[in-house]
Design an enzyme around this catalytic site. Sequence first.
Site, PDB file in Angstrom:
ATOM      1  N   HIS A   1       0.807  -1.224   0.000  1.00 34.95           N
ATOM      2  CA  HIS A   1       0.000   0.000   0.000  1.00 34.95           C
ATOM      3  C   HIS A   1       0.835   1.267   0.000  1.00 34.95           C
ATOM      4  O   HIS A   1       0.338   2.331   0.350  1.00 34.95           O
ATOM      5  CB  HIS A   1      -0.967  -0.004   1.198  1.00 34.95           C
TER       6      HIS A   1
ATOM      7  N   CYS B   1       3.513  15.556 -13.183  1.00 35.40           N
ATOM      8  CA  CYS B   1       4.732  15.153 -13.918  1.00 35.40           C
ATOM      9  C   CYS B   1       5.444  13.977 -13.258  1.00 35.40           C
ATOM     10  O   CYS B   1       6.444  13.484 -13.755  1.00 35.40           O
ATOM     11  CB  CYS B   1       5.689  16.355 -13.999  1.00 35.40           C
TER      12      CYS B   1
ATOM     13  N   CYS C   1       3.928  21.090  -6.968  1.00 37.31           N
ATOM     14  CA  CYS C   1       5.211  20.745  -7.602  1.00 37.31           C
ATOM     15  C   CYS C   1       5.966  22.015  -8.008  1.00 37.31           C
ATOM     16  O   CYS C   1       5.396  22.900  -8.657  1.00 37.31           O
ATOM     17  CB  CYS C   1       4.901  19.909  -8.839  1.00 37.31           C
TER      18      CYS C   1
ATOM     19  N   GLY D   1      -1.388  -9.112  12.834  1.00 35.16           N
ATOM     20  CA  GLY D   1      -1.881  -7.758  13.085  1.00 35.16           C
ATOM     21  C   GLY D   1      -2.680  -7.163  11.958  1.00 35.16           C
ATOM     22  O   GLY D   1      -2.560  -5.971  11.668  1.00 35.16           O
TER      23      GLY D   1
HETATM   24  C1  BV8 Z   1      -8.532  -2.081  -5.266  1.00 40.13           C
HETATM   25  C2  BV8 Z   1      -2.983   3.041   2.376  1.00 40.13           C
HETATM   26  C3  BV8 Z   1      -9.299  -2.384  -7.399  1.00 40.13           C
HETATM   27  C4  BV8 Z   1      -3.536   4.393   2.627  1.00 40.13           C
HETATM   28  C5  BV8 Z   1      -4.840   1.468   2.524  1.00 40.13           C
HETATM   29  C6  BV8 Z   1     -15.922  -5.133  -1.151  1.00 40.13           C
HETATM   30  C7  BV8 Z   1     -15.304  -6.351  -0.947  1.00 40.13           C
HETATM   31  C8  BV8 Z   1     -13.939  -6.518  -1.171  1.00 40.13           C
HETATM   32  C9  BV8 Z   1     -13.167  -5.441  -1.607  1.00 40.13           C
HETATM   33  C10 BV8 Z   1     -13.790  -4.240  -1.787  1.00 40.13           C
HETATM   34  C11 BV8 Z   1     -15.144  -4.072  -1.570  1.00 40.13           C
HETATM   35  N1  BV8 Z   1     -15.435  -2.763  -1.819  1.00 40.13           N
HETATM   36  C12 BV8 Z   1     -14.307  -2.116  -2.217  1.00 40.13           C
HETATM   37  C13 BV8 Z   1     -13.315  -3.010  -2.206  1.00 40.13           C
HETATM   38  C14 BV8 Z   1     -11.945  -2.795  -2.561  1.00 40.13           C
HETATM   39  C15 BV8 Z   1     -11.188  -2.066  -1.435  1.00 40.13           C
HETATM   40  C16 BV8 Z   1     -11.411  -2.735  -0.100  1.00 40.13           C
HETATM   41  O1  BV8 Z   1     -10.844  -3.755   0.179  1.00 40.13           O
HETATM   42  N2  BV8 Z   1     -12.270  -2.111   0.738  1.00 40.13           N
HETATM   43  C17 BV8 Z   1     -12.527  -2.695   2.052  1.00 40.13           C
HETATM   44  C18 BV8 Z   1     -12.619  -1.573   3.097  1.00 40.13           C
HETATM   45  C19 BV8 Z   1     -13.811  -3.513   1.957  1.00 40.13           C
HETATM   46  N3  BV8 Z   1      -9.804  -2.198  -1.814  1.00 40.13           N
HETATM   47  C20 BV8 Z   1      -9.249  -1.272  -2.610  1.00 40.13           C
HETATM   48  O2  BV8 Z   1      -9.822  -0.279  -3.001  1.00 40.13           O
HETATM   49  C21 BV8 Z   1      -7.832  -1.586  -3.052  1.00 40.13           C
HETATM   50  N4  BV8 Z   1      -7.751  -1.387  -4.472  1.00 40.13           N
HETATM   51  O3  BV8 Z   1      -9.286  -2.950  -4.898  1.00 40.13           O
HETATM   52  O4  BV8 Z   1      -8.431  -1.687  -6.540  1.00 40.13           O
HETATM   53  C22 BV8 Z   1      -9.200  -1.857  -8.733  1.00 40.13           C
HETATM   54  C23 BV8 Z   1      -9.487  -2.721  -9.771  1.00 40.13           C
HETATM   55  C24 BV8 Z   1      -9.412  -2.250 -11.043  1.00 40.13           C
HETATM   56  C25 BV8 Z   1      -9.049  -0.925 -11.284  1.00 40.13           C
HETATM   57  C26 BV8 Z   1      -8.761  -0.061 -10.222  1.00 40.13           C
HETATM   58  C27 BV8 Z   1      -8.836  -0.533  -8.933  1.00 40.13           C
HETATM   59  C28 BV8 Z   1      -6.846  -0.646  -2.407  1.00 40.13           C
HETATM   60  C29 BV8 Z   1      -6.835  -0.878  -0.919  1.00 40.13           C
HETATM   61  C30 BV8 Z   1      -5.688  -0.101  -0.280  1.00 40.13           C
HETATM   62  C31 BV8 Z   1      -6.258   0.986   0.598  1.00 40.13           C
HETATM   63  N5  BV8 Z   1      -5.147   1.657   1.286  1.00 40.13           N
HETATM   64  N6  BV8 Z   1      -3.803   2.088   3.115  1.00 40.13           N
HETATM   65  C32 BV8 Z   1      -3.252   4.805   4.046  1.00 40.13           C
HETATM   66  O5  BV8 Z   1      -2.820   3.986   4.878  1.00 40.13           O
HETATM   67  O6  BV8 Z   1      -3.493   5.991   4.309  1.00 40.13           O
HETATM   68  S1  BV8 Z   1      -5.772   0.391   3.432  1.00 40.13           S
HETATM   69  C33 BV8 Z   1      -5.401   0.401   5.082  1.00 40.13           C
HETATM   70  O7  BV8 Z   1      -6.057  -0.757   5.581  1.00 40.13           O
HETATM   71  C34 BV8 Z   1      -3.953   0.227   5.500  1.00 40.13           C
HETATM   72  O8  BV8 Z   1      -3.057  -0.130   4.469  1.00 40.13           O
HETATM   73  C35 BV8 Z   1      -4.084  -0.938   6.483  1.00 40.13           C
HETATM   74  O9  BV8 Z   1      -2.918  -1.604   6.683  1.00 40.13           O
HETATM   75  C36 BV8 Z   1      -5.059  -1.732   5.743  1.00 40.13           C
HETATM   76  C37 BV8 Z   1      -5.672  -2.943   6.338  1.00 40.13           C
HETATM   77  O10 BV8 Z   1      -6.023  -2.652   7.658  1.00 40.13           O
HETATM   78  P1  BV8 Z   1      -5.220  -3.460   8.783  1.00 40.13           P
HETATM   79  O11 BV8 Z   1      -3.775  -3.308   8.523  1.00 40.13           O
HETATM   80  O12 BV8 Z   1      -5.752  -4.839   8.863  1.00 40.13           O
HETATM   81  O13 BV8 Z   1      -5.551  -2.601  10.058  1.00 40.13           O
HETATM   82  P2  BV8 Z   1      -6.867  -2.703  10.963  1.00 40.13           P
HETATM   83  O14 BV8 Z   1      -6.871  -1.521  11.886  1.00 40.13           O
HETATM   84  O15 BV8 Z   1      -8.045  -2.975  10.099  1.00 40.13           O
HETATM   85  O16 BV8 Z   1      -6.617  -4.023  11.831  1.00 40.13           O
HETATM   86  C38 BV8 Z   1      -5.591  -4.047  12.802  1.00 40.13           C
HETATM   87  C39 BV8 Z   1      -5.559  -5.452  13.348  1.00 40.13           C
HETATM   88  O17 BV8 Z   1      -4.476  -5.531  14.267  1.00 40.13           O
HETATM   89  C40 BV8 Z   1      -6.813  -5.827  14.113  1.00 40.13           C
HETATM   90  O18 BV8 Z   1      -7.203  -7.148  13.741  1.00 40.13           O
HETATM   91  C41 BV8 Z   1      -6.369  -5.800  15.582  1.00 40.13           C
HETATM   92  O19 BV8 Z   1      -7.033  -6.798  16.351  1.00 40.13           O
HETATM   93  C42 BV8 Z   1      -4.921  -6.144  15.449  1.00 40.13           C
HETATM   94  N7  BV8 Z   1      -4.062  -5.618  16.506  1.00 40.13           N
HETATM   95  C43 BV8 Z   1      -4.251  -4.521  17.286  1.00 40.13           C
HETATM   96  N8  BV8 Z   1      -3.174  -4.395  18.124  1.00 40.13           N
HETATM   97  C44 BV8 Z   1      -2.318  -5.408  17.836  1.00 40.13           C
HETATM   98  C45 BV8 Z   1      -2.876  -6.196  16.809  1.00 40.13           C
HETATM   99  N9  BV8 Z   1      -2.265  -7.274  16.309  1.00 40.13           N
HETATM  100  C46 BV8 Z   1      -1.065  -7.609  16.829  1.00 40.13           C
HETATM  101  N10 BV8 Z   1      -0.462  -6.909  17.811  1.00 40.13           N
HETATM  102  C47 BV8 Z   1      -1.052  -5.816  18.332  1.00 40.13           C
HETATM  103  N11 BV8 Z   1      -0.459  -5.127  19.321  1.00 40.13           N
HETATM  104 ZN    ZN Z   2       5.154  18.256 -11.389  1.00 35.99          ZN
END
Ligand code: BV8
Ligand code: ZN
Length: 261
Positions: free
Chosen positions: A120, A131, A149, A189
């Site tokens: 990501h 650009c 830019c 995580g």
């Molecule tokens: C794409 C960067 C297609 C930005 C991020 C319906 C079904 C399936 C998919 C979709 C859908 N509707 C839409 C979609 C697609 C969408 C998606 O998946 N949406 C989800 C919300 C349903 N995906 C996309 O859009 C992706 N692109 O599909 O493109 C396409 C096809 C053709 C043409 C064009 C496009 C792009 C997804 C990327 C989004 N960007 N981040 C930024 O960070 O600012 S996502 C963001 O979520 C982060 O990257 C993060 O890492 C990621 C996942 O979250 P987690 O890391 O799991 O974090 P979370 O808080 O959720 O969970 C933390 C976990 O840790 C918990 O379980 C907790 O219990 C645990 N925890 C807590 N403390 C600890 C721990 N574990 C261990 N130790 C601890 N101490």
């Molecule tokens: Zn530029």
Amino acid sequence: MNIKFSERLLSRLAAADAVVAFTGAGVSAESGVPTFRGTDGIWAKFKPEELANVDAFMRNPALVWEWYAARKKIIAAITPNAGHYALVQLERLFSSFAVITQNIDNLHRRAGSSRVYELHGNIERNYCMKCGVDYSNADILSMTEVPVCSRCGGLVRPDVVWFGELLPEEEWNHSVRAVESADVMLSIGTSSVVHPAAGLPILAKHSGAFLVEINPERTLLTENVDEFLKGTSAVILPLLLEQLVALEKQDHLAREKTKKS
Ligand code: BV8
Ligand code: ZN
């Protein structure tokens, strides 16, 4: 905290050549980076739709930049935790070890992991949408609230993958190859909500890997894993490393003994 890992888990790891660690925001939680969907999660105040997508950015670049500037500040002030460092040590026990991360905080690289695939993007990188020229965080800190830019006047954005955007092709292809040839995959995580990244552990399982999940809570993935280790990564990973090294030492001594007899 004393946890005795199962014989099955330790022997699968001891016998493994290729291991993949798949990480999400939870791995950085103990470094002080808020997760996305936990109660203190950064989405708690905002919705992904509002911020992490290109339309939101074009509609209100100042708001999106305010959110990223705040996160850049948090991330610049923190350090990797014991979980990150344990992954660096674990890497040395296997002939092939890769970290596939959804995190954009660069903590795996800063801890010293040598093979990191960032699905990501990386919050320390930015680029001009017109650009394409790259800008470091230092470059843009001196700019106004919405960096533009200096070469073409285009809007500068963080080099992260927003919702609706494709993942970087090379990182994705490397990750799929690593997952398809893994003997063991550790999903650590992550809430397993965001696709296509969340599909990788299932792909590992279907390709024959032993699938382990490390998380204080059950997730959408938990029912599909071979072993669920309930706990935080900064506690579990160093213990797993310790017990694996002890087992390797025992095996080594046993082999030495049979050689001598
Ligand atoms: C794409 C960067 C297609 C930005 C991020 C319906 C079904 C399936 C998919 C979709 C859908 N509707 C839409 C979609 C697609 C969408 C998606 O998946 N949406 C989800 C919300 C349903 N995906 C996309 O859009 C992706 N692109 O599909 O493109 C396409 C096809 C053709 C043409 C064009 C496009 C792009 C997804 C990327 C989004 N960007 N981040 C930024 O960070 O600012 S996502 C963001 O979520 C982060 O990257 C993060 O890492 C990621 C996942 O979250 P987690 O890391 O799991 O974090 P979370 O808080 O959720 O969970 C933390 C976990 O840790 C918990 O379980 C907790 O219990 C645990 N925890 C807590 N403390 C600890 C721990 N574990 C261990 N130790 C601890 N101490
Ligand atoms: Zn530029």
